[in-house]
Design an enzyme around this catalytic site. Structure first.
Site, PDB file in Angstrom:
ATOM      1  N   HIS A  43       0.814  -1.220   0.000  1.00 37.48           N
ATOM      2  CA  HIS A  43       0.000   0.000   0.000  1.00 37.48           C
ATOM      3  C   HIS A  43       0.846   1.268   0.000  1.00 37.48           C
ATOM      4  O   HIS A  43       0.353   2.345  -0.323  1.00 37.48           O
ATOM      5  CB  HIS A  43      -0.936  -0.002   1.217  1.00 37.48           C
ATOM      6  CG  HIS A  43      -2.036  -1.015   1.106  1.00 37.48           C
ATOM      7  ND1 HIS A  43      -3.343  -0.669   0.847  1.00 37.48           N
ATOM      8  CD2 HIS A  43      -2.016  -2.368   1.188  1.00 37.48           C
ATOM      9  CE1 HIS A  43      -4.087  -1.775   0.784  1.00 37.48           C
ATOM     10  NE2 HIS A  43      -3.305  -2.813   1.000  1.00 37.48           N
ATOM     11  N   ASP A  66       3.567   9.329  -0.725  1.00 31.29           N
ATOM     12  CA  ASP A  66       2.350   8.583  -0.380  1.00 31.29           C
ATOM     13  C   ASP A  66       2.110   7.521  -1.434  1.00 31.29           C
ATOM     14  O   ASP A  66       2.235   7.798  -2.637  1.00 31.29           O
ATOM     15  CB  ASP A  66       1.152   9.556  -0.344  1.00 31.29           C
ATOM     16  CG  ASP A  66       0.136   9.183   0.725  1.00 31.29           C
ATOM     17  OD1 ASP A  66       0.026   7.994   1.053  1.00 31.29           O
ATOM     18  OD2 ASP A  66      -0.543  10.104   1.232  1.00 31.29           O
TER      19      ASP A  66
END
Ligand code: GDG
Length: 501
Positions: free
Chosen positions: A153, A360
């Site tokens: 992720h 991110d």
């Protein structure tokens, strides 16, 4: 047909979880016949492998407790004080203690040894995130031969960063126990390939990476929202109340919103500097804007997070000390959790969504902000180029979060943007958010994993075929709808855009 068995560090199906992974997996598994296995979040004096099991519709949730040393070495230690900072390009914050990596290996063994007896030969196992990289190898060691996929992720780092981890080779080798390794972006896949080719003597042949005497397929699967569910949340009384509350609070002022776990990767201090620069260079706007930062506390046991909290609060205080008047403070920084429904209302009330992480994997807040907007009068998304989401969301105002002048310019542009341009950008963004949702992500991954395990090559992107793992079909296969007024087609991996960029 076997079951889908999902494994992640934390298992959280309930609302109130402020973390992208838990939110995404809960959405991906909703209504599915599957098993979700992970840590309960509870600690026990001595690990005994006892499992707790509960049902949530067709979903079976199985959890284990970890002991205090596991929590310190595996969770707070290797996962959150070594892998997280290194993978987010913060080697300066990384702790390279050997005891942490030993604890990490131990807990992955514990996960595998408690999970393996539950597995059936025809199950499909999907392991999530950086906490559990070695899990697939442990399951293979215990004899599981079925398909195992891994999804990361968070970003995969450049080889120069990854090799700062003393265990880099072992981590990379562990990944080769999986049939499929999924990442958020092509850029992450390329960084992983660069490591395998450059550092591990591997090769890329016929779309497969070969190294350590094994092979795998590595591919980008950009994660999305449960868009329909989020739209429905936005119509709930809680969302409408939050919307009314913030709209009233923002009367005569434009609301700028940031929503992030209090994490140094999210760029909150840098964002505050950008906002401060905006106030300095646009003094006429001081009473006309309000920047609301919602930042629920995260990993508060880790030192770097305590320092961040103090820094953010000090900066917000400094800006308010310089610019506040008796009836107005330009920054409101709230270190607490709100329900997702309330967040949907707040997003909708905000003229600007400020999503400026320094690094991110994807960033779901950017997508939620877009999904929450009023189609006839939407706000503007300002998005960091260093979020995985920037690869898809090209109709946002894309910024370099380190450059405060650039942030201030983007704020000025967003706050001055006419409705026509806002609608045009929002329609393109919303088309992508609708199309590339969490169900498409899940189906794409599972389709590709099934093919990778059977040794077949996917044609291009894996097709969305009906999957019948367990009792329920994994996908309704209904064509995904475009938002009203939008007629564009959207590709599977990247979104069609109408703006340059
Ligand atoms: C990781 C990767 C990747 C936030 N505050 C509250 C709250 N949230 C929810 C948001 C959003 C989620 O948490 C945050 O997701 P992000 O994607 O922005 O970030 P991470 O937590 O770092 O997630 C990330 C993601 O995994 C998925 O793959 O995109 O790159 O780092 O859904 O709405 N939720 C509630 N209250 C809050 O106060 N209920």
């Amino acid at each position: 047909m076997g079951r889908l068995v999902v494994v992640s560090n934390r298992v959280a199906a309930a609302d109130g979880a402020s973390g992208g992974l838990a939110v995404a997996i809960a959405a991906a598994l909703q209504g599915e016949s599957a098993v979700w296995f992970g840590w309960s979040g509870e600690r026990t004096a001595h690990f005994d492998g006892a499992l707790a099991s509960r049902r949530l519709g067709d979903l079976e949730i199985v959890t284990l407790d970890l002991e205090d040393l596991d929590f310190d070495e595996y969770y707070n230690g290797y996962a959150n004080a070594a892998l997280w900072p290194v993978f987010h390009s913060r080697t300066d914050l990384a702790a390279y203690d050997r005891s942490f990596s030993e604890g990490y290996a131990r807990v992955n063994r514990r996960f595998a040894e408690t999970l393996a007896p539950l597995l059936r030969a025809d199950d499909l196992v999907w392991v999530h995130d950086y906490h559990l990289i070695p899990l697939g190898r442990e399951l293979r060691r215990l004899g599981f031969a079925g398909p195992i996929g891994f999804f990361l992720h968070i970003p995969w780092p450049a080889p120069q960063l990854f090799t700062t981890l003393p265990q880099h080779r072992d981590l990379a080798q562990a990944l080769f126990a999986y049939d499929l390794v999924g990442m958020q972006t092509d850029e992450c896949v390329a960084a992983f390939e660069a490591y395998v080719l450059g550092e591990a003597g591997g090769a890329l042949e016929g779309g497969r990476l070969k190294a350590f005497g094994r092979q795998l397929r590595a591919q980008a699967f950009p994660i999305g929202l449960d868009t329909d569910d989020f739209l429905a949340l936005g119509r709930t009384p809680d969302a409408l109340r939050a919307y009314d509350r913030m709209s009233a609070h923002g009367l005569y002022r434009s609301l700028i919103v940031g929503v992030d776990r209090l994490d140094y990767s999210k760029g909150i201090p840098e964002r505050l500097l950008g906002f401060e620069h905006y106030l300095k260079t646009h003094p006429e706007m001081v009473r006309k804007v309000l920047y609301l930062q919602i930042a629920p506390s995260s990993r508060a046991d880790v030192e770097a997070y305590q320092a961040l909290r103090a820094n953010v609060l000090a900066q917000a205080g400094r800006i308010n000390a310089a610019w506040a008047e008796m009836d107005h403070a330009p920054v409101l920084c709230v270190i607490r959790n709100y329900s997702r429904a309330e967040l949907a209302g707040v997003y909708r009330a905000a003229r600007v969504g400020l999503v400026t992480p320094l690094r991110d994997g994807m960033n779901l807040v950017a997508k939620e902000y877009v999904a929450a907007q009023a189609p006839e009068d939407p706000g503007v998304l300002i998005l960091s180029r260093f979020a995985g989401a920037a690869r898809q969301m090209k109709d946002a105002l894309i910024v370099n979060p380190y450059a405060r002048e650039e942030l201030a310019d983007a704020l000025a542009e967003a706050l001055g943007m006419d409705r026509r341009e806002r609608v045009r950008r929002w329609q393109a963004l919303m088309a992508g958010v609708s199309q590339s949702d969490v169900h498409a992500w899940r189906d794409d991954f599972i389709g590709a994993l099934t093919l990778a395990h059977s040794g077949q090559a996917p044609a291009e992107r894996p097709r969305r075929t009906p999957l019948t793992l367990g009792r329920a079909p994994l996908s309704s296969l209904a064509p995904r709808r475009d938002p009203p007024g939008h007629d564009g087609a959207v590709s599977a991996s990247g979104w069609r855009t109408t703006a340059q960029g």
